[in-house]
Design a protein around this motif. Sequence first.
Motif: not given
Length: 593
Positions: A513, A525, A529, A557, A561, A566-570, A579-580
């Motif tokens: 990770e 927010e 997306p 991205k 892939e 996988s990639i996630h954003v908070t 960015f995770s």
Amino acid sequence: MLRLRFRLVLAVVSITLIVMATLSFIIGQLYEDFYLNSLTERLKKEADLTAYMLAKEDLASDEVQQLAIDFSEELQARVTIILADGTVVGESETDPALMGRHDLRPEIQAVLEGQEGQSIRFSETVKEELLYYAVPIVGEANEEIGFVRLGLPTTTLAEMNQTIWGILAISFSVAFIIIVAVTYRVANQMISPIESATAVANELAEGNYKARTSEGRKDEVGQLTRSINVLAHNLEQMTTRYQTQQERLETLIENMGSGLILINVRGDITLMNRTCRDIFHENTDLWINQLYHDVIKHKELNKIVQAIFITEKRQRKQIHFVVQQEIRHFDIYAAPIMSRNDRLTGIALVLHDITELKKLEQVRKDFVANVSHELKTPVTSIKGFSETLLDGAMETAPLREKFLNIIYKESERLQGLIHDLLELSRIEQQYFELNWQPTNVERVIEDVIVILKEKAEEKGISLSLHANGESRIEGDPERMKQIVINLVNNAITYTPDGGKIDLFLQGKENEVELLVQDTGVGISEKEIPRIFERFYRVDRARSRNSGGTGLGLAIVKHLVEAHHGSIHVTSEPGEGTCFSLTFPRKQEEEQSG
């Protein structure tokens, strides 16, 4: 079938019983009459013989009594000799002197009247019933000089009758039992196939088309059972074909990608497939047998149904309505269902969800607009400053150098934009493959920090790596470096001077990770997306001034892939963004192939 068997056997047995009882009565009566006639004929002959012999005797002598006894012993019958005036002169059973006149006896009266002297009556002398037969004794001058009467007990007749009736009863009873048994067996042979056929018919009526009956012999019943078996076989084949077609149709309807709605002529919904639940995001099973306008709340769709009810013509329209706070677009095919006599029996609606197509269409439009806009700025700058130089500014050394530097930077920016577009296009191609090999993610990040450290220091941003655990994976080192460069470069761009960027690398059992965390401006927010879209910028002025193309995160991205990660954003506006990224340690053969 028990009732039919009982009725059949009862009918045959009843008729047989009546016929046999009648026949027994007739035969018994005939035998009784025959025996009586035979016995009477015997008495007549014996009486005639006795009268013939007595005609030669003197009936007044004392020897007549002895003759009566002798005749009685020989004939085994009672013998009574009577004079013409009725006086008994001879009696085999008692003393004649004790007997009264017999001229009034029925058998004697019958002879006197010229009839057959026969009678059956009770004798007071012997105390039993006798069969009497009397004949006249004719003298030499043909005159009646007396009478002779023979008598036999009727017990013999009764015994014979009893014997005859016993034989008849036993014979007919045995015959009756045999007839009943044969009748039952024949009835059973006839009814059993019918019972079996009836049971099979009941099974067929209940839907069990595998039921069969024994075909039996080649008679009418056998033809019936064979016909039922053929019918059962045909019904089974038809049902199997129907069920197969029904299952195929249901599978097709339930799994088709478009929503299907059937509405009858009364406006009730009769069918909705599974896709309709996904379209309306409701339990559409509850809509069955409900009026369409009571359950469908979207006016545009109801208008199409109403138009078909009015015009009875096909409709095709593109409509949109809100589903769970999202605008969904649909291509509607609607057609009336007509009967053979051209009467409307219902309506079929097919809903194609074209929301994604609309989005793709909008993305293409935005892409063209964005590419045009991004290319327009450097091209306009290059063209403008070139014209300025050609108009005479090239003669002025300071202006010439300044304008040429601007042209150089804009061309560099244009080259970077074209490079990123080509890179993104190549990554999106189906034949794009990574150069799989063991990759040390920590070493890749360290190389990136060396490359971008100077750029970060220009803004006073601290750039640091915090690694923990084993960080080796199967991947493409160059593409991993491209991912990290784009993320760190993006963080530097959106982090104010004096900020901080931390990279956290955590090695886990089956994955690695990576967190890229900055103290930048953050992202709202509603924008999260869209940050991976081409040319999308949170702060357009900042990114354009920094020379960014707006394609970096889109490339990130796709490459993540491609690594099956996988990639996630908070993010929080004003507090920074994280960015995770998660990468599997080993790639499955079908994935890495």
